[in-house]
Scaffold this motif. Sequence first.
Motif, PDB file in Angstrom:
ATOM      1  N   LEU A 122       0.831  -1.195   0.000  1.00 49.18           N
ATOM      2  CA  LEU A 122       0.000   0.000   0.000  1.00 49.18           C
ATOM      3  C   LEU A 122       0.872   1.255   0.000  1.00 49.18           C
ATOM      4  N   PRO A 123       0.310   2.408  -0.290  1.00 48.07           N
ATOM      5  CA  PRO A 123       1.120   3.640  -0.366  1.00 48.07           C
ATOM      6  C   PRO A 123       1.962   3.921   0.888  1.00 48.07           C
ATOM      7  N   ASN A 124       1.443   3.629   2.060  1.00 47.11           N
ATOM      8  CA  ASN A 124       2.188   3.897   3.289  1.00 47.11           C
ATOM      9  C   ASN A 124       3.411   2.983   3.458  1.00 47.11           C
ATOM     10  N   ASP A 125       3.496   1.904   2.664  1.00 44.83           N
ATOM     11  CA  ASP A 125       4.601   0.949   2.747  1.00 44.83           C
ATOM     12  C   ASP A 125       5.747   1.295   1.802  1.00 44.83           C
ATOM     13  N   THR A 126       5.572   2.334   0.981  1.00 46.21           N
ATOM     14  CA  THR A 126       6.531   2.579  -0.098  1.00 46.21           C
ATOM     15  C   THR A 126       7.410   3.805   0.135  1.00 46.21           C
ATOM     16  N   ASN A 127       8.507   3.819  -0.626  1.00 47.68           N
ATOM     17  CA  ASN A 127       9.396   4.985  -0.618  1.00 47.68           C
ATOM     18  C   ASN A 127       8.960   5.958  -1.721  1.00 47.68           C
ATOM     19  N   THR A 128       9.761   6.975  -1.984  1.00 50.86           N
ATOM     20  CA  THR A 128       9.384   7.997  -2.971  1.00 50.86           C
ATOM     21  C   THR A 128       9.412   7.471  -4.411  1.00 50.86           C
ATOM     22  N   LEU A 129       9.977   6.292  -4.625  1.00 51.36           N
ATOM     23  CA  LEU A 129       9.968   5.675  -5.956  1.00 51.36           C
ATOM     24  C   LEU A 129       8.830   4.664  -6.108  1.00 51.36           C
ATOM     25  N   ASN A 130       7.926   4.634  -5.122  1.00 48.04           N
ATOM     26  CA  ASN A 130       6.788   3.704  -5.106  1.00 48.04           C
ATOM     27  C   ASN A 130       7.217   2.237  -5.010  1.00 48.04           C
ATOM     28  N   ASN A 131       8.380   2.001  -4.386  1.00 49.38           N
ATOM     29  CA  ASN A 131       8.833   0.644  -4.094  1.00 49.38           C
ATOM     30  C   ASN A 131       8.654   0.372  -2.605  1.00 49.38           C
ATOM     31  N   LEU A 132       8.402  -0.887  -2.272  1.00 52.96           N
ATOM     32  CA  LEU A 132       8.298  -1.286  -0.878  1.00 52.96           C
ATOM     33  C   LEU A 132       9.587  -0.922  -0.147  1.00 52.96           C
ATOM     34  N   MET A 133       9.482  -0.247   0.987  1.00 48.67           N
ATOM     35  CA  MET A 133      10.665   0.131   1.763  1.00 48.67           C
ATOM     36  C   MET A 133      11.351  -1.117   2.323  1.00 48.67           C
ATOM     37  N   GLY A 134      12.682  -1.116   2.314  1.00 51.66           N
ATOM     38  CA  GLY A 134      13.456  -2.252   2.801  1.00 51.66           C
ATOM     39  C   GLY A 134      13.159  -2.581   4.249  1.00 51.66           C
ATOM     40  N   GLY A 135      13.013  -1.564   5.084  1.00 44.85           N
ATOM     41  CA  GLY A 135      12.704  -1.799   6.490  1.00 44.85           C
ATOM     42  C   GLY A 135      11.360  -2.468   6.680  1.00 44.85           C
ATOM     43  N   ARG A 136      10.405  -2.081   5.852  1.00 40.94           N
ATOM     44  CA  ARG A 136       9.071  -2.716   5.911  1.00 40.94           C
ATOM     45  C   ARG A 136       9.180  -4.173   5.488  1.00 40.94           C
ATOM     46  N   MET A 137      10.010  -4.449   4.453  1.00 38.65           N
ATOM     47  CA  MET A 137      10.209  -5.829   4.004  1.00 38.65           C
ATOM     48  C   MET A 137      10.818  -6.665   5.132  1.00 38.65           C
ATOM     49  N   MET A 138      11.829  -6.115   5.796  1.00 44.26           N
ATOM     50  CA  MET A 138      12.473  -6.858   6.880  1.00 44.26           C
ATOM     51  C   MET A 138      11.501  -7.095   8.042  1.00 44.26           C
ATOM     52  N   HIS A 139      10.631  -6.132   8.288  1.00 47.55           N
ATOM     53  CA  HIS A 139       9.597  -6.287   9.320  1.00 47.55           C
ATOM     54  C   HIS A 139       8.693  -7.480   8.988  1.00 47.55           C
ATOM     55  N   LEU A 140       8.239  -7.549   7.737  1.00 50.92           N
ATOM     56  CA  LEU A 140       7.381  -8.658   7.314  1.00 50.92           C
ATOM     57  C   LEU A 140       8.118  -9.985   7.396  1.00 50.92           C
ATOM     58  N   MET A 141       9.398  -9.988   6.988  1.00 55.12           N
ATOM     59  CA  MET A 141      10.191 -11.213   7.043  1.00 55.12           C
ATOM     60  C   MET A 141      10.353 -11.687   8.489  1.00 55.12           C
ATOM     61  N   ASP A 142      10.588 -10.756   9.400  1.00 55.70           N
ATOM     62  CA  ASP A 142      10.762 -11.093  10.808  1.00 55.70           C
ATOM     63  C   ASP A 142       9.489 -11.715  11.380  1.00 55.70           C
ATOM     64  N   ILE A 143       8.346 -11.189  11.008  1.00 59.06           N
ATOM     65  CA  ILE A 143       7.072 -11.735  11.493  1.00 59.06           C
ATOM     66  C   ILE A 143       6.852 -13.152  10.971  1.00 59.06           C
ATOM     67  N   ALA A 144       7.015 -13.348   9.664  1.00 55.74           N
ATOM     68  CA  ALA A 144       6.795 -14.681   9.083  1.00 55.74           C
ATOM     69  C   ALA A 144       7.756 -15.699   9.686  1.00 55.74           C
TER      70      ALA A 144
END
Length: 172
Positions: free
Chosen positions: A19-41
């Motif tokens: 979603l928009p709140n998960d992305t950086n200024t290039l509309n890509n998923l932020m790395g920190g958000r990705m690591m957060h999701l990976m940590d949860i899974a």
Amino acid sequence: MRKQKPVKDSFVIMTELVLPNDTNTLNNLMGGRMMHLMDIAAAIAAQKHSNRIVVTASVDNVSFREGIRLGNVVTLQAQVTRSFASSMEVHIDVWAEDIPSGTRIKSNEAFFTFVAVDQSGRPIDVPEALPETPEEIALYEGALRRRQLRLVLAGRMKPEEATELKALFAME
């Protein structure tokens, strides 16, 4: 002897929409958000294996191969590869899917280590991981080398004690 538990019993699939709140200024998923999701899974996989509270002990190299775009569906697959006394290595694969275009790419892969703890936060024993498929066995067999490398890099093991690593570099 510790109780054994098949690694397949720890398998987790987690799906998220970028979603928009998960992305950086290039509309890509932020790395920190990705690591957060990976940590949860990965934590869920470790909990399923140990039936305990778990804490993240280490994260191996996380490479971002492909950007994950706004609107993509992210699927994380996590599974325990091997357990030691109280720790567990968890392998995570991350896939990004653009549903309208029908494309799916593997964007990330990593190994996380978790420690099972009791209610007081002290490490507690976990079941032995039992691999069954060829892929599970290959990940299991490589886990001791990865563990020794983690311990050497963290300064918790002397390089000369890392027998599995030495075997990789032994000259005949």
